[in-house]
Design an enzyme around this catalytic site. Structure first.
Site, PDB file in Angstrom:
ATOM      1  N   TYR A  89       0.758  -1.243   0.079  1.00 45.20           N
ATOM      2  CA  TYR A  89      -0.033   0.005   0.138  1.00 45.20           C
ATOM      3  C   TYR A  89       0.922   1.507  -0.061  1.00 45.20           C
ATOM      4  O   TYR A  89       0.679   2.262  -0.772  1.00 45.20           O
ATOM      5  CB  TYR A  89      -0.928   0.033   1.250  1.00 45.20           C
ATOM      6  CG  TYR A  89      -1.850   0.927   1.330  1.00 45.20           C
ATOM      7  CD1 TYR A  89      -3.033   1.290   0.673  1.00 45.20           C
ATOM      8  CD2 TYR A  89      -1.581   2.046   2.202  1.00 45.20           C
ATOM      9  CE1 TYR A  89      -3.830   2.341   0.679  1.00 45.20           C
ATOM     10  CE2 TYR A  89      -2.392   3.300   2.619  1.00 45.20           C
ATOM     11  CZ  TYR A  89      -3.653   3.330   1.805  1.00 45.20           C
ATOM     12  OH  TYR A  89      -4.265   4.408   1.878  1.00 45.20           O
ATOM     13  N   THR A 125       1.552   3.232  18.983  1.00 43.73           N
ATOM     14  CA  THR A 125       0.836   4.649  18.998  1.00 43.73           C
ATOM     15  C   THR A 125       0.317   5.058  17.481  1.00 43.73           C
ATOM     16  O   THR A 125       1.007   4.761  16.767  1.00 43.73           O
ATOM     17  CB  THR A 125       1.682   5.890  19.616  1.00 43.73           C
ATOM     18  OG1 THR A 125       2.921   5.771  18.793  1.00 43.73           O
ATOM     19  CG2 THR A 125       2.028   5.418  21.086  1.00 43.73           C
TER      20      THR A 125
HETATM   21  N1  GDD Z   1      -7.942  -2.274  12.592  1.00 45.47           N
HETATM   22  C1  GDD Z   1      -7.837  -2.460  14.113  1.00 45.47           C
HETATM   23  N2  GDD Z   1      -8.579  -3.417  14.458  1.00 45.47           N
HETATM   24  N3  GDD Z   1      -6.545  -2.086  14.380  1.00 45.47           N
HETATM   25  C2  GDD Z   1      -6.465  -2.381  15.751  1.00 45.47           C
HETATM   26  C3  GDD Z   1      -7.807  -3.219  16.441  1.00 45.47           C
HETATM   27  C4  GDD Z   1      -8.406  -3.769  15.537  1.00 45.47           C
HETATM   28  O1  GDD Z   1      -9.391  -4.117  16.305  1.00 45.47           O
HETATM   29  N4  GDD Z   1      -6.888  -3.438  17.407  1.00 45.47           N
HETATM   30  C5  GDD Z   1      -5.740  -2.918  17.948  1.00 45.47           C
HETATM   31  N5  GDD Z   1      -5.384  -2.238  16.569  1.00 45.47           N
HETATM   32  C6  GDD Z   1      -4.008  -1.594  16.290  1.00 45.47           C
HETATM   33  C7  GDD Z   1      -3.483  -2.311  14.922  1.00 45.47           C
HETATM   34  O2  GDD Z   1      -2.659  -3.543  15.322  1.00 45.47           O
HETATM   35  C8  GDD Z   1      -2.399  -0.991  14.531  1.00 45.47           C
HETATM   36  O3  GDD Z   1      -1.338  -1.216  15.389  1.00 45.47           O
HETATM   37  C9  GDD Z   1      -3.159   0.221  15.498  1.00 45.47           C
HETATM   38  O4  GDD Z   1      -4.378  -0.137  15.948  1.00 45.47           O
HETATM   39  C10 GDD Z   1      -3.788   0.964  14.041  1.00 45.47           C
HETATM   40  O5  GDD Z   1      -4.387   0.297  13.079  1.00 45.47           O
HETATM   41  P1  GDD Z   1      -5.360   0.766  11.744  1.00 45.47           P
HETATM   42  O6  GDD Z   1      -6.016   1.958  12.464  1.00 45.47           O
HETATM   43  O7  GDD Z   1      -5.940  -0.554  11.226  1.00 45.47           O
HETATM   44  O8  GDD Z   1      -4.244   1.254  10.746  1.00 45.47           O
HETATM   45  P2  GDD Z   1      -2.771   2.109  10.705  1.00 45.47           P
HETATM   46  O9  GDD Z   1      -2.763   3.457  11.626  1.00 45.47           O
HETATM   47  O10 GDD Z   1      -1.756   1.233  11.046  1.00 45.47           O
HETATM   48  O11 GDD Z   1      -2.913   2.485   9.286  1.00 45.47           O
HETATM   49  C11 GDD Z   1      -4.132   2.953   8.882  1.00 45.47           C
HETATM   50  O12 GDD Z   1      -3.813   4.595   8.675  1.00 45.47           O
HETATM   51  C12 GDD Z   1      -2.868   4.837   7.553  1.00 45.47           C
HETATM   52  C13 GDD Z   1      -2.655   6.274   7.620  1.00 45.47           C
HETATM   53  O13 GDD Z   1      -2.129   6.810   8.703  1.00 45.47           O
HETATM   54  C14 GDD Z   1      -4.336   2.365   7.348  1.00 45.47           C
HETATM   55  O14 GDD Z   1      -5.841   2.802   7.020  1.00 45.47           O
HETATM   56  C15 GDD Z   1      -3.616   2.787   6.355  1.00 45.47           C
HETATM   57  O15 GDD Z   1      -4.363   2.366   5.140  1.00 45.47           O
HETATM   58  C16 GDD Z   1      -3.495   4.461   6.341  1.00 45.47           C
HETATM   59  O16 GDD Z   1      -2.662   4.551   5.224  1.00 45.47           O
END
Ligand code: GDD
Length: 338
Positions: free
Chosen positions: A148, A220
Site C-alpha cells: 500500500y 501509538t
Molecule cells: N484495525 C484494527 N482493528 N486495528 C487494531 C485493532 C482492531 O481491532 N486493535 C488494535 N489495533 C491496532 C493495529 O494493530 C495497529 O497497530 C493500530 O491499531 C492502528 O491500526 P489501523 O487503524 O488499522 O491502521 P494504521 O494506523 O496502522 O494504518 C491506517 O492508517 C494509515 C494512515 O495513517 C491504514 O488505514 C492505512 O491504510 C493508512 O494509510
C-alpha cells in the site's frame, strides 16, 4: 460553473467531500466509484453518479471529459487488517491514479488532487512507541509500508512528474488515519477507532467483559477526525502551493489510551485480550503539522475525544438499528483477518 469529479465518491472521505460540494450551486458534481450505487456510503441525487472501474483507461477518459477539477480518493484500502494481507490488491490502485493523470492531460483538466497516506513514511522512523511527529521530508530515503505505501509513494511521485512534464497542477496530501461517522466499522477493512468503538459497543450490548485488541496496545498513532480532514483537503486544494502536505493530528496516543477514552464515552469498562499475532503495522506514528500550518494555515480543530464521541454514537446507532450493517461492514475481500 466549475465541474468537479470525485473518484472514490462512494467511500468514506469521498462521500464526505461530495456532501459538501452538493450544497454549492456553483458546482456541477460528478461522482465515480467502483462499487454499485446502492453500496455507496453516501450518494446524492443532485450529482451525476457513475459506478465504474477506473483501472480501465476508457472509463477514466469518459468520466473526466469536460471536468475542471479532479479529486482522486479511489483505491483499494482499509486498516492494517486489510493492507497487510492484500498487498497486490493495494498496489493495483496505481492503475487508477495513472489512468486519471493521463486522462486529465487529454481532457485538459485544470487541477488534480491525490490522496496519499502516512503509510509512505520511512519505517525506520516509526520503530518506537512514542515517535517524533513525521515531517514531509521523512518519506525519503524511501522505505514505506510494503504494498500500500509503495503504491502511494509512487503515485505521489507521478503527480509531481505530470506537473513538471505536462504542466498539470497537482495537490497531494498524506492522510493520517482518518476516522468518523459514515465509514466502515466491521468486515475486515475497518481501522482501529471504528473497530474498537464497535467492540466496546458490542461488549456493552451483550454484557461481555473482554475485547480482542491487536498487538500489545502500546503501539501509538494519531487519528484525524473527518471534518478536519475535509477542511484540510479543501484548504490544500484551493491554495497555490504545489506541494505535498501532512493532513493529520499531532495528538499521539497509544491504542490502550484510545480504548480508555472509548470506555469513558461508553461508560463501560472492558478487559483486553491482546492478540500479538494480528496485524500491527508500525510501532509508533504521528504527524508533524508545522509545514502545512505555515504554508497553508491549516490545523485540526477536533480533539480525539470529541471525534470519538461522534463516531461512537454513529456506530452505536448503526448497530442498534441494524439497517446499514451490510453497507458499512461488507469486507468484500477474500483474505480478511478477523
Ligand atoms: N484495525 C484494527 N482493528 N486495528 C487494531 C485493532 C482492531 O481491532 N486493535 C488494535 N489495533 C491496532 C493495529 O494493530 C495497529 O497497530 C493500530 O491499531 C492502528 O491500526 P489501523 O487503524 O488499522 O491502521 P494504521 O494506523 O496502522 O494504518 C491506517 O492508517 C494509515 C494512515 O495513517 C491504514 O488505514 C492505512 O491504510 C493508512 O494509510
Amino acid at each position: 460553473m466549475a465541474k468537479i469529479l470525485i473518484c472514490g465518491a462512494g467511500g468514506f472521505i469521498g462521500g464526505h467531500l461530495a456532501s459538501k460540494f452538493i450544497l454549492d450551486d456553483k458546482i456541477k458534481l460528478i461522482c465515480a466509484d467502483i462499487k454499485p450505487l446502492e453500496n455507496w456510503f453516501q450518494n446524492f441525487e443532485g450529482s451525476s453518479n457513475y459506478s465504474l472501474d477506473l483501472k480501465d483507461y476508457d472509463n477514466a477518459l469518459k468520466v473526466t471529459q469536460g471536468v475542471d477539477y479532479i479529486f482522486n480518493f479511489a483505491c483499494n484500502m482499509g486498516g492494517m487488517g486489510f493492507i497487510e494481507n492484500n498487498k497486490a490488491e493495494c498496489m493495483l490502485s496505481v492503475l487508477v491514479n495513472t489512468n486519471l493523470l493521463r486522462a486529465a492531460i487529454i481532457n485538459k483538466c485544470k487541477k488534480f488532487f491525490f490522496s496519499s497516506s502516512a503509510c509512505v513514511y520511512n519505517s525506520l522512523k516509526q520503530n518506537e512507541t512514542f515517535v517524533k511527529g513525521l515531517r514531509e521530508e521523512d518519506a525519503y530515503p524511501a522505505d514505506p509500508e510494503d504494498g500500500y505505501g509503495w503504491e502511494k509513494l509512487f503515485s505521489e511521485r507521478m503527480c509531481r512528474h505530470f506537473s513538471e512534464d505536462f504542466g498539470l497542477e497537482t495537490r497531494v496530501v498524506r492522510y493520517h488515519n482518518i476516522y468518523g461517522p459514515i465509514g466502515t466499522f466491521d468486515g475486515g477493512r475497518e481501522k482501529a477507532p471504528a473497530a474498537l468503538c464497535r467492540k466496546i459497543i458490542l461488549a456493552k450490548k451483550n454484557k461481555e467483559k473482554i475485547i480482542d485488541v491487536w498487538g500489545d496496545g502500546e503501539q501509538t498513532r494519531s487519528f484525524l477526525y473527518i471534518d478536519d480532514c475535509i477542511k484540510g483537503t479543501l484548504d490544500v486544494f484551493e491554495s497555490n502551493k504545489q506541494d505535498v502536505f501532512n493532513i493529520g493530528s499531532e495528538e499521539q496516543v497509544s491504542i490502550n489510551e484510545m480504548i480508555q477514552i472509548i470506555e469513558e464515552i461508553a461508560d463501560y469498562k472492558v478487559k483486553k485480550n491482546y492478540q500479538l499475532d494480528k496485524p500491527k503495522g508500525v510501532r509508533g506514528r504521528s504527524s508533524d503539522n508545522s509545514y502545512v500550518e505555515k504554508k497553508i494555515g491549516w490545523k485540526p480543530d477536533f480533539t480525539l475525544r470529541e471525534g470519538l464521541e461522534k463516531t461512537y454514537l454513529w456506530i452505536e446507532q448503526q448497530i442498534h438499528s441494524g439497517s446499514n450493517i451490510e453497507k458499512f461492514c461488507k469486507g468484500n475481500i477474500e483474505k480478511i483477518t478477523e
